[in-house]
Write a protein that holds these residues in place. Structure first.
Motif, PDB file in Angstrom:
ATOM      1  N   LEU A 246       0.507  -1.223   0.079  1.00 51.71           N
ATOM      2  CA  LEU A 246      -0.071  -0.240   0.371  1.00 51.71           C
ATOM      3  C   LEU A 246       0.974   0.811  -0.193  1.00 51.71           C
ATOM      4  O   LEU A 246       2.165   1.255   0.277  1.00 51.71           O
ATOM      5  N   GLU A 247       0.402   2.401  -0.533  1.00 49.62           N
ATOM      6  CA  GLU A 247       1.064   3.362  -0.297  1.00 49.62           C
ATOM      7  C   GLU A 247       0.667   4.678   0.628  1.00 49.62           C
ATOM      8  O   GLU A 247      -0.766   4.416   0.657  1.00 49.62           O
ATOM      9  N   VAL A 248       1.510   4.522   1.290  1.00 51.48           N
ATOM     10  CA  VAL A 248       1.054   6.147   2.651  1.00 51.48           C
ATOM     11  C   VAL A 248       1.384   6.961   2.252  1.00 51.48           C
ATOM     12  O   VAL A 248       2.460   7.290   2.045  1.00 51.48           O
ATOM     13  N   PRO A 249       0.419   8.512   3.356  1.00 53.06           N
ATOM     14  CA  PRO A 249       0.674   9.011   3.472  1.00 53.06           C
ATOM     15  C   PRO A 249       2.199   9.903   4.064  1.00 53.06           C
ATOM     16  O   PRO A 249       2.160   8.674   5.181  1.00 53.06           O
ATOM     17  N   VAL A 369       6.906   0.629   7.507  1.00 52.62           N
ATOM     18  CA  VAL A 369       6.450   2.089   6.626  1.00 52.62           C
ATOM     19  C   VAL A 369       7.919   2.303   6.219  1.00 52.62           C
ATOM     20  O   VAL A 369       8.657   2.661   7.142  1.00 52.62           O
ATOM     21  N   GLN A 370       7.941   2.062   4.933  1.00 54.06           N
ATOM     22  CA  GLN A 370       9.416   2.668   3.868  1.00 54.06           C
ATOM     23  C   GLN A 370       9.164   2.580   2.724  1.00 54.06           C
ATOM     24  O   GLN A 370       8.314   2.780   2.045  1.00 54.06           O
ATOM     25  N   GLU A 371      10.303   3.475   2.339  1.00 57.93           N
ATOM     26  CA  GLU A 371      10.320   4.321   0.809  1.00 57.93           C
ATOM     27  C   GLU A 371      11.233   2.975   0.184  1.00 57.93           C
ATOM     28  O   GLU A 371      12.059   2.526  -0.288  1.00 57.93           O
ATOM     29  N   SER A 383       8.625   5.676  -3.239  1.00 53.97           N
ATOM     30  CA  SER A 383       6.721   5.807  -2.385  1.00 53.97           C
ATOM     31  C   SER A 383       6.997   4.827  -1.673  1.00 53.97           C
ATOM     32  O   SER A 383       7.553   4.065  -1.258  1.00 53.97           O
ATOM     33  N   LEU A 384       6.010   5.845  -0.645  1.00 54.78           N
ATOM     34  CA  LEU A 384       6.139   5.507   0.608  1.00 54.78           C
ATOM     35  C   LEU A 384       5.574   4.986   0.909  1.00 54.78           C
ATOM     36  O   LEU A 384       4.191   4.700   0.456  1.00 54.78           O
ATOM     37  N   VAL A 409      -8.609   0.156   1.994  1.00 56.63           N
ATOM     38  CA  VAL A 409      -7.864   0.947   3.312  1.00 56.63           C
ATOM     39  C   VAL A 409      -7.183   1.527   2.152  1.00 56.63           C
ATOM     40  O   VAL A 409      -6.671   2.698   2.319  1.00 56.63           O
ATOM     41  N   GLN A 410      -6.709   1.137   1.312  1.00 60.23           N
ATOM     42  CA  GLN A 410      -5.536   2.475  -0.116  1.00 60.23           C
ATOM     43  C   GLN A 410      -6.215   3.561  -0.204  1.00 60.23           C
ATOM     44  O   GLN A 410      -5.938   4.283  -0.605  1.00 60.23           O
ATOM     45  N   GLU A 411      -7.410   3.932  -0.340  1.00 60.31           N
ATOM     46  CA  GLU A 411      -8.414   4.872  -1.370  1.00 60.31           C
ATOM     47  C   GLU A 411      -8.260   5.689   0.259  1.00 60.31           C
ATOM     48  O   GLU A 411      -8.166   6.554  -0.293  1.00 60.31           O
TER      49      GLU A 411
END
Length: 415
Positions: A246-249, A369-371, A383-384, A409-411
């Motif tokens: 997943l991409e996270v903010p 969570v990592q780049e 991307s994080l 969840v991603q959205e």
């Protein structure tokens, strides 16, 4: 002052046993009614146990990590309140009423008949006046009748003392007291050991604590036993895992971010906010996310109800985690979960599989969570990202249901 048991309390309808966590008082400490004396843990929550009355903590029989059945004693409290009841149950004093049995000592009343004999003496003369010829016979009766009372007085005297003398004879048994140090004597009483059967090794044939047979140590079962029982139940559930990157903010508290997103996604997909019960899927009318918290006494999972609707969620999560680690959660905070979120990203874990906690039908495992290098229009970029694993009860949902939930969840993460 007598000892009253302090027992393992029943803190929920399903509770059958509890684990003693810690004592706040020591043996010999004075306690007040309502004062916290120890903490116990169930499979749901840690709770404080209060003293039921003023008194002294006389004996502690359960140690930290001991598992005790509901209603069994964990300690004994010496309280003055017991003395008030003692008088009501002291049946022995009434039994001492046998002392009145010397009422047969109305044997002294036997002498009364002796005093009554003289009365016939006056009547004797009357008879003598009526029958002068048998005069010699009358004196014989008078002389013989005083002789009869004599045996009557003699009989009660020997008969009464006989039982009285018989009772004291057993009393000499008391002096049979074995020499022992106080600690050994106290331990013998608690363990039901007859000191007369112990060979003393101390000076002057005194029994020491070391002379007693070794105490049988029963294995202790701590919080791990509770976790083992729940996870064994999980193993009976047919479950599968779906992973997604997943991409996270950027920035933020990741646990709070995923809590909000998971709750919101389940609200969109009520078919997975459910449980398997009585041969069918039963949906819940609320979303309760059980947050896995690592504590010094093992894993706890307090529940946050409808976290996606809470604007102050970050503060609420911090407070809940702090109280979970301090053992200050309430029973209400340990119930009502419809899903579980576990975040091991802070431990450097990239991805993992979280087991279900029946009857919940889903569990979300959050990794680090990592780049990461990802393809972007015209090339590659950073991307994080975070890899999550969604575990689902296959009786409640299928793989496609899990995939749709993770898409939501991603959205929600990128809104």
């Amino acid at each position: 002052m007598q000892e009253a048991p302090l027992v393992m309390p029943k803190m929920s309808m399903t509770m059958t046993e509890g684990t003693l966590v810690t004592w706040h008082k020591s043996e010999g400490d004075e306690v007040r009614a309502g004062e916290v004396v120890c903490e116990v843990a169930t499979d749901k929550v840690d709770m404080e146990v209060e003293a039921p009355a003023d008194g002294t903590l006389a004996r502690i029989v359960a140690q930290p990590d001991d598992v005790v059945a509901v209603g069994d004693p964990i300690a004994y409290l010496a309280t003055a309140a017991e003395d008030l009841l003692a008088g009501l149950f002291d049946a022995p004093p009434p039994e001492a009423v046998p002392a009145p049995e010397p009422e047969p000592q109305p044997g002294p009343a036997a002498p009364a008949p002796v005093a009554a004999v003289p009365e016939p003496a006056p009547t004797a003369p009357t008879r003598i006046a009526a029958e002068r010829e048998p005069v010699p016979a009358a004196p014989r009766r008078v002389g013989a009748e005083p002789a009869a009372p004599a045996p009557v007085a003699a009989e009660p005297a020997p008969a009464a003392p006989v039982p009285v003398a018989a009772v004291p004879e057993p009393v000499p048994v008391a002096p049979v007291r074995v020499a022992a140090v106080p600690a050994a004597r106290r331990a013998a009483v608690e363990r039901g050991i007859d000191l007369a059967t112990i060979t003393p090794t101390g000076p002057a044939a005194t029994i020491r604590l070391a002379d007693l047979p070794p105490l049988e140590v029963k294995p202790r079962r701590g919080p791990r036993a509770v976790i083992a029982r729940r996870m064994s139940a999980s193993a009976q559930v047919p479950q599968f895992v779906v992973y997604r990157d997943l991409e996270v903010p950027a920035g933020g508290d990741w646990t709070t971010v995923f809590l909000r997103a998971l709750a919101g996604a389940l609200r969109r997909h009520p078919e997975l906010n459910a449980e398997w019960a009585d041969g069918d899927v039963r949906r819940h009318d609320h979303v309760g996310v059980a947050l896995a918290v690592d504590t010094g006494r093992g894993l706890l999972a307090p529940v946050l109800r409808d976290p996606d609707l809470d604007d102050g969620l970050a503060d609420r999560v911090r407070d809940l985690v702090r109280r979970a680690r301090a053992g200050k959660l309430t029973l209400a905070e340990m119930s009502g979960g419809t899903t579980t979120l576990s975040n091991l990203g802070g431990f450097g874990v990239d991805a993992f599989h979280a087991l279900l906690s029946p009857p919940q039908a889903t569990a979300l495992a959050v990794g680090r969570v990592q780049e990461k290098v990802v393809p972007v229009p015209g090339g590659i970029g950073l991307s994080l990202r975070c890899t999550v694993g969604l575990t689902v009860d296959h009786r409640v949902g299928d793989g496609a249901d899990a995939a749709r939930l993770l898409a939501s969840v991603q959205e929600l993460l990128t809104l």
